[in-house]
Design an enzyme around this catalytic site. Structure first.
Site, PDB file in Angstrom:
ATOM      1  N   CYS A 116     -52.446 -51.698  31.900  1.00 24.49           N
ATOM      2  CA  CYS A 116     -53.412 -52.598  31.254  1.00 24.49           C
ATOM      3  C   CYS A 116     -53.247 -52.586  29.739  1.00 24.49           C
ATOM      4  CB  CYS A 116     -54.835 -52.240  31.651  1.00 24.49           C
ATOM      5  SG  CYS A 116     -55.337 -50.552  31.235  1.00 24.49           S
ATOM      6  N   HIS A 466     -59.810 -48.273  30.403  1.00 25.20           N
ATOM      7  CA  HIS A 466     -59.244 -49.579  30.755  1.00 25.20           C
ATOM      8  C   HIS A 466     -59.218 -50.491  29.528  1.00 25.20           C
ATOM      9  CE1 HIS A 466     -57.965 -52.796  33.301  1.00 25.20           C
ATOM     10  NE2 HIS A 466     -59.070 -53.510  33.141  1.00 25.20           N
TER      11      HIS A 466
END
Length: 517
Positions: A116, A466
């Site tokens: 990510c 994230h």
């Protein structure tokens, strides 16, 4: 030391690899890891005198240019390629094309295992149309064994896929080239899984790579990255002990927003980040001394990247800890206060031109609104009973002297009010604001920047959590790119990414320059 090109045979495959002899052999092993999937600690590379060690001295290792080396070792599972071929928008049946209406915004990127950080970086950079164009014109013939060229070619291909794909793109080739060029992005944890990485490091490494390879479309001798993102800085330092002064000029591709207990807004953090206290060798004192000073911006780029310095290395935990403090940022950032005196003078003309144009527009809007209100007021007072003589006469002959224009609330007639409104409109074009003067500044920078992209992090550590990107589109809408998912967002939601909790918080801000229109 120079570099060597060798061939490495592993199982049935042979790989052409370039050895940078200024780096230890462990870097060479990481290159092989990105190509073969064999972790560095499992590689057994045969050289004269035995196995190649991670810390060996290349000068003492008898490796020659063009030599063929043998490697043994078992590979880990590498990221899987897509099970089906990439489907592009133009290849779909008409009834399946752009069902969600998101095709005009690009496409998502598949997460290939803690990637990510890479996906969010790519989506933000993809939002720069000038960079897309420069990559599109990057010549294929320029690529070769050089790892910078390979990574650039992979970025070019990936951006092309994002532009025309009807589904989330698998960035496998780009990921492999990234790990080949920068082996740290191929690190694994004890369970053999690829580790989460720092998105800012990925951003910086990719930008510096493209700086070396991609040229500006309008000036082939200039770097596209320098033209698009390069911030000119002048640093003035002084040593209190010796009285020495140092003046330095440099180019940076990000502006730091340092965060401490007194920083509540990004402007305060940038001001703190421009302070420059460092230890340098003093010629007068003959030893290291403290020099203090600050930097000022001497050149503004079309795109300004601001890094929120939220991570620091925590020795006790042996990891990057995160500063959760709330630091607000504006949708329009004014950099005027951070500029050098010479740059401020250059910005004055364009800023005055913009301010005068805004004032003129505001005056016209006020005059039009006033005229409309007075016209509505007059119509209300003129309204009589249906069929009355007064009503009929006023309708038949509105300009009759026997039926003068009704007075407004201020005691003036409607005709007079309309005349005054006309005067208001004419006053906006008075000699005090020269339109000709404004036109000569068209296209020039004002020092103000409009937010067009945000890269956020959710979690407590840079090496976990994230990363997500939020990108402003050409139609003024905002799209959140969460790996393969595209989610529409409102502008009000963007300003909430300022931190203060465990929600997504801004880590990198991408601003686009506002120019005189």
């Amino acid at each position: 030391m120079g570099s060597l090109k060798v061939q490495v045979k592993w199982q049935k495959d042979t790989y052409d690899v370039e050895i940078d002899r200024s780096q230890p052999p462990v870097v060479f092993k990481q290159q092989l890891f990105s190509l073969t999937g064999v972790p560095a600690d499992r590689q057994k590379i045969m050289v004269k005198g035995g196995m190649l060690k991670d810390d060996a001295d290349w000068n003492k290792v008898a490796v020659k240019d063009g030599q063929r080396l043998m490697m043994m070792g078992t590979a880990d599972k590498v990221p899987e390629a897509p099970q089906s071929s990439q489907v592009f928008l133009e290849d779909l049946p008409e009834n399946e094309q752009d069902v969600d209406g998101f095709a005009k915004y690009g496409a998502g990127l598949q997460n290939l295992g803690n990637t990510c950080y890479m996906n969010s970086t790519l989506q933000c950079l993809y939002a720069v149309p000038e960079l897309r164009q420069a990559l599109q014109e990057y010549p294929a013939a320029a690529s070769g064994l050089d790892s910078n060229s390979k990574l650039t070619e992979a970025a070019k291909g990936l951006f092309a896929d994002l532009n025309r794909s009807a589904q989330a793109v698998h960035p496998l080739r780009f990921l492999l080239m990234l790990r080949e060029r920068f082996p740290q992005f191929g690190e694994q944890n004890r369970q053999g899984q690829y580790s989460q990485q720092d998105a800012e490091e990925c951003w910086t490494q990719l930008v510096y790579t493209l700086k070396e390879t991609v040229k500006d479309t309008s000036s082939p001798t200039e770097s596209a990255i320098n033209q698009l993102f390069g911030v000119g800085l002048h640093t003035s330092l002084a040593c209190e002990e010796s009285g020495e002064t140092i003046e330095e000029d440099s180019t940076s591709y990000t502006i730091k927003c340092n965060i401490d207990n007194d920083v509540n807004h990004v402007s305060e953090g940038i001001k703190l980040g421009l302070k420059d206290d460092r230890e340098k060798n003093s010629e007068k004192l003959g030893r290291v001394a403290v020099f203090t000073g600050s930097s000022a911006i001497t050149k503004l780029p079309p795109y300004l990247t601001v890094q929120m310095v939220r991570f620091f290395y925590k020795v006790a935990a042996a990891q990057k800890a995160k500063i959760l403090r709330k630091v607000t940022f504006p949708l329009v950032l004014d950099t005027y206060e951070f500029c050098s005196d010479d740059l401020k003078k250059q910005l004055e003309g364009p800023r005055v031109a913009v301010r005068d144009e805004e004032d003129r527009k505001a005056n016209k809007d006020r005059a039009a609104k006033k005229a409309k209100m007075e016209e509505s007021d007059a119509q209300y007072k003129n309204k009589g009973k249906k069929g009355s003589k007064v009503d009929t006469k006023s309708t038949a002959d509105p300009a009759s002297k026997a039926d003068p224009a009704p007075a407004t609330a201020s005691g003036t007639s409607t005709t007079a009010s309309a005349t005054d409104a006309d005067k208001d409109v004419q006053m906006t074009d008075a000699p005090g604001t020269s339109i000709t003067e404004e036109k000569k500044h068209v296209g020039e920078m004002t020092g103000k920047y409009e937010l067009c992209g945000v890269l956020t992090h959710k979690g407590r550590s840079a090496d976990s959590g994230h990363y997500v990107s939020w990108v402003k589109q050409s139609d003024k809408s905002w799209i959140q790119f969460d790996d393969d998912q595209l989610i529409p967002r409102k502008e009000d939601e963007i300003v909430t990414l300022s931190g203060g909790g465990d929600w997504h918080m801004a880590y990198l801000l991408l601003y686009r320059a506002q120019r005189v229109s």
